[in-house]
Motif scaffolding. Structure first.
Motif, PDB file in Angstrom:
ATOM      1  N   HIS A 185      15.308  67.398  -7.486  1.00  0.00           N
ATOM      2  CA  HIS A 185      15.322  68.831  -8.306  1.00  0.00           C
ATOM      3  C   HIS A 185      13.723  68.389  -9.292  1.00  0.00           C
ATOM      4  CE1 HIS A 185      18.185  71.480  -7.320  1.00  0.00           C
ATOM      5  NE2 HIS A 185      18.554  70.469  -7.043  1.00  0.00           N
ATOM      6  N   THR A 186      12.736  69.258  -8.979  1.00  0.00           N
ATOM      7  CA  THR A 186      11.703  68.697 -10.758  1.00  0.00           C
ATOM      8  C   THR A 186      11.098  70.071 -11.197  1.00  0.00           C
ATOM      9  OG1 THR A 186       9.382  69.242  -8.809  1.00  0.00           O
ATOM     10  CG2 THR A 186      10.839  66.929  -8.565  1.00  0.00           C
ATOM     11  N   GLU A 187      10.478  69.730 -12.254  1.00  0.00           N
ATOM     12  CA  GLU A 187      10.380  70.955 -12.776  1.00  0.00           C
ATOM     13  C   GLU A 187       9.346  72.369 -11.867  1.00  0.00           C
ATOM     14  OE1 GLU A 187       7.130  71.794 -16.536  1.00  0.00           O
ATOM     15  OE2 GLU A 187       6.701  70.250 -15.512  1.00  0.00           O
ATOM     16  N   LYS A 188       8.752  72.411 -10.489  1.00  0.00           N
ATOM     17  CA  LYS A 188       7.939  72.824  -9.364  1.00  0.00           C
ATOM     18  C   LYS A 188       8.681  73.085  -8.547  1.00  0.00           C
ATOM     19  CE  LYS A 188       3.594  72.330 -12.220  1.00  0.00           C
ATOM     20  NZ  LYS A 188       3.395  71.362 -12.440  1.00  0.00           N
ATOM     21  N   THR A 189       9.061  72.065  -8.062  1.00  0.00           N
ATOM     22  CA  THR A 189      10.014  72.152  -6.554  1.00  0.00           C
ATOM     23  C   THR A 189      10.888  71.624  -6.943  1.00  0.00           C
ATOM     24  OG1 THR A 189       8.806  69.995  -6.296  1.00  0.00           O
ATOM     25  CG2 THR A 189       6.890  71.954  -5.767  1.00  0.00           C
ATOM     26  N   ALA A 190      12.093  72.032  -5.723  1.00  0.00           N
ATOM     27  CA  ALA A 190      12.958  71.192  -4.470  1.00  0.00           C
ATOM     28  C   ALA A 190      12.840  70.695  -3.178  1.00  0.00           C
ATOM     29  CB  ALA A 190      13.995  72.452  -4.597  1.00  0.00           C
ATOM     30  N   ILE A 191      12.792  69.187  -3.159  1.00  0.00           N
ATOM     31  CA  ILE A 191      12.458  68.395  -2.051  1.00  0.00           C
ATOM     32  C   ILE A 191      13.778  68.581  -0.780  1.00  0.00           C
ATOM     33  CG2 ILE A 191      11.712  67.062  -1.267  1.00  0.00           C
ATOM     34  CD1 ILE A 191       9.426  68.534  -1.976  1.00  0.00           C
ATOM     35  N   LYS A 192      13.768  68.483  -0.468  1.00  0.00           N
ATOM     36  CA  LYS A 192      14.874  68.756   0.892  1.00  0.00           C
ATOM     37  C   LYS A 192      14.795  67.733   2.245  1.00  0.00           C
ATOM     38  CE  LYS A 192      18.774  71.464   3.433  1.00  0.00           C
ATOM     39  NZ  LYS A 192      18.827  73.074   4.032  1.00  0.00           N
ATOM     40  N   VAL A 193      16.104  66.689   1.783  1.00  0.00           N
ATOM     41  CA  VAL A 193      15.153  66.035   3.350  1.00  0.00           C
ATOM     42  C   VAL A 193      17.060  65.566   3.653  1.00  0.00           C
ATOM     43  CG1 VAL A 193      14.149  65.361   1.937  1.00  0.00           C
ATOM     44  CG2 VAL A 193      16.026  63.595   2.019  1.00  0.00           C
ATOM     45  N   LEU A 194      16.886  64.937   4.884  1.00  0.00           N
ATOM     46  CA  LEU A 194      17.791  64.219   5.575  1.00  0.00           C
ATOM     47  C   LEU A 194      17.732  62.811   5.589  1.00  0.00           C
ATOM     48  CD1 LEU A 194      18.290  66.560   8.826  1.00  0.00           C
ATOM     49  CD2 LEU A 194      20.011  66.704   6.558  1.00  0.00           C
ATOM     50  N   GLY A 195      16.850  62.269   5.474  1.00  0.00           N
ATOM     51  CA  GLY A 195      16.578  60.399   5.278  1.00  0.00           C
ATOM     52  C   GLY A 195      15.082  60.513   5.855  1.00  0.00           C
ATOM     53  N   THR A 196      14.700  59.679   5.410  1.00  0.00           N
ATOM     54  CA  THR A 196      13.034  59.846   5.312  1.00  0.00           C
ATOM     55  C   THR A 196      12.645  59.091   3.978  1.00  0.00           C
ATOM     56  OG1 THR A 196      11.345  61.319   5.634  1.00  0.00           O
ATOM     57  CG2 THR A 196      13.184  62.174   3.667  1.00  0.00           C
ATOM     58  N   ALA A 242      -1.727  75.384 -10.967  1.00  0.00           N
ATOM     59  CA  ALA A 242      -1.495  76.601 -11.401  1.00  0.00           C
ATOM     60  C   ALA A 242      -1.940  77.752 -10.016  1.00  0.00           C
ATOM     61  CB  ALA A 242      -2.207  76.554 -12.377  1.00  0.00           C
ATOM     62  N   SER A 243      -2.901  77.358  -9.357  1.00  0.00           N
ATOM     63  CA  SER A 243      -3.110  77.872  -8.600  1.00  0.00           C
ATOM     64  C   SER A 243      -2.442  77.887  -8.002  1.00  0.00           C
ATOM     65  CB  SER A 243      -5.047  77.489  -8.496  1.00  0.00           C
ATOM     66  OG  SER A 243      -4.985  76.442  -8.021  1.00  0.00           O
ATOM     67  N   GLY A 244      -1.431  77.564  -7.504  1.00  0.00           N
ATOM     68  CA  GLY A 244      -0.691  77.823  -6.404  1.00  0.00           C
ATOM     69  C   GLY A 244      -0.377  76.312  -5.291  1.00  0.00           C
ATOM     70  N   TYR A 245      -0.907  76.343  -4.457  1.00  0.00           N
ATOM     71  CA  TYR A 245      -0.304  75.009  -3.394  1.00  0.00           C
ATOM     72  C   TYR A 245      -1.341  74.766  -2.140  1.00  0.00           C
ATOM     73  CZ  TYR A 245       1.886  77.040   0.335  1.00  0.00           C
ATOM     74  OH  TYR A 245       2.224  77.809   1.616  1.00  0.00           O
ATOM     75  N   GLN A 246      -1.609  73.261  -1.649  1.00  0.00           N
ATOM     76  CA  GLN A 246      -2.981  72.773  -0.925  1.00  0.00           C
ATOM     77  C   GLN A 246      -1.509  71.578  -0.215  1.00  0.00           C
ATOM     78  OE1 GLN A 246      -6.171  71.380  -1.401  1.00  0.00           O
ATOM     79  NE2 GLN A 246      -6.083  70.851  -4.379  1.00  0.00           N
ATOM     80  N   LEU A 247      -1.906  72.271   1.464  1.00  0.00           N
ATOM     81  CA  LEU A 247      -1.069  70.470   1.725  1.00  0.00           C
ATOM     82  C   LEU A 247      -2.446  69.905   2.431  1.00  0.00           C
ATOM     83  CD1 LEU A 247       1.104  72.116   4.473  1.00  0.00           C
ATOM     84  CD2 LEU A 247       1.316  69.662   2.771  1.00  0.00           C
TER      85      LEU A 247
END
Length: 338
Positions: A185-196, A242-247
């Motif tokens: 958990h972070t301020e802006k996101t939650a990152i879900k993983v199995l093994g990485t 603030a403007s969204g996200y990009q990959l």
């Protein structure tokens, strides 16, 4: 919800950027919650005192928690290894109390979020400026923290998921366990993983969040859009602002693709490519333990590239002056850029 609202309004009140309606809401929250009253009084005393320099955020934040009546459990030292502390120090490179208070306020959202587990089951790792540290979690996951970062985690994982909280930057090498997903958990996101293996950069005073994946896969959920999810594959880099996200893709320091800019900090290097000056300044603050103030806001958006390892802060600034036009002035523990 009320805790997050209280923290947001507290930060606005201390900085003076608060409306009349928000003041009324803040007063209502404080009047109805003894814990909020104690936390407000403790942090306000640090914010309003004279400009006394402090050596590190850890001692201040610990004192704030103690005065607020909050008991915290420190991780067992056997599992923690301090990897590096910057060798060069300067008497004027210190963090003023006001700046530390801002960081502490921002971090507090995450430091007290784990409510379901008993206090004695929660551990916490904090790093100072110019230092990194590594901890092995109970499931075998290895986490390396960059400077001025906070990781809070259970001493032993129980239940269907393995959940931790990060404020700052960390490299995670997650032990594989398909039955128990690992969530950061972070301020802006939650990152879900199995093994990485991946790197997260989520400092409260940075304008953007970054997640870079090196092995396996991760699923990112934005806190302001919880119904949407973003799937990353190796070499993907997620940027949220603030403007969204990009990959995009991970950044390499040279054409050989052998040095990764996102994890160069683990080798005690600072590598940046086309990075805005204001974000670079935040990295310099964490590396050298100083305060940087822009007197010319137009300089903040200038894109810079470079690589530093053993240089002191003045050598860094002199090098940057070669590629872009700006001046700076050192006053006590603060650098003014104009």
């Amino acid at each position: 919800m009320e805790e997050e609202l209280f923290t947001e309004l507290l930060a606005k009140k201390l900085s003076g950027d608060i409306t009349a309606d928000e003041i009324a809401e803040f007063n209502r929250l404080v009047a109805g919650n003894t814990s909020f009253q104690k936390e407000y009084e403790a942090i306000r005393s640090y914010w309003t005192q004279d400009d006394e320099p402090y050596e590190n955020i850890v001692s201040i934040f610990d004192d704030i928690k103690q005065r607020a009546g909050i008991i915290d459990t420190v991780a067992e030292k056997d599992n923690i290894r301090e990897i590096n502390k910057t060798g060069r120090t300067f008497t004027w490179l210190r963090i003023v109390a006001a700046a530390v208070a801002v960081i502490a306020i921002s971090a507090s959202i995450y430091l007290f979020k784990i409510k379901s587990a008993p206090e004695n089951d929660i551990a916490q790792l904090q790093t100072k400026w110019g230092s990194t540290a590594q901890v092995k979690l109970s499931d075998g996951t290895m986490v390396t923290l960059n400077s001025l970062s906070v990781l809070k985690y259970p001493k032993h994982f129980n239940g269907k998921t393995r959940e931790v909280y990060l404020d700052g930057e960390g490299y995670f090498d997650v032990a594989r366990d398909h039955q128990h997903p690992f969530i950061v958990h972070t301020e802006k996101t939650a990152i879900k993983v199995l093994g990485t293996a991946f790197n997260l950069k989520s400092y409260a005073n940075d304008a953007q969040f970054e997640a870079t994946l090196f092995r396996g896969s991760i699923q990112a959920t934005l806190n302001n859009a919880p119904t949407a999810s973003i799937l990353l594959k190796p070499s993907d880099k997620l940027i949220v602002n603030a403007s969204g996200y990009q990959l995009t893709k991970e950044t390499y320091a040279d054409h050989s693709n052998s040095i990764n800019a996102e994890t160069a900090w683990m080798d005690h290097k600072l590598i940046f490519k086309n990075e805005p000056f204001n974000l670079l300044a935040n990295n310099l603050v964490r590396k050298y333990g100083l305060n940087i103030v822009f007197k010319n806001n137009g300089l903040k958006s200038i894109k810079l590239s470079g690589e530093f390892e053993n240089e002191n802060i003045e050598q860094v600034l002199l090098s940057l002056q070669i590629v872009t036009k700006f001046n700076y002035k050192v006053s006590g523990n603060t650098i003014y850029i104009f």
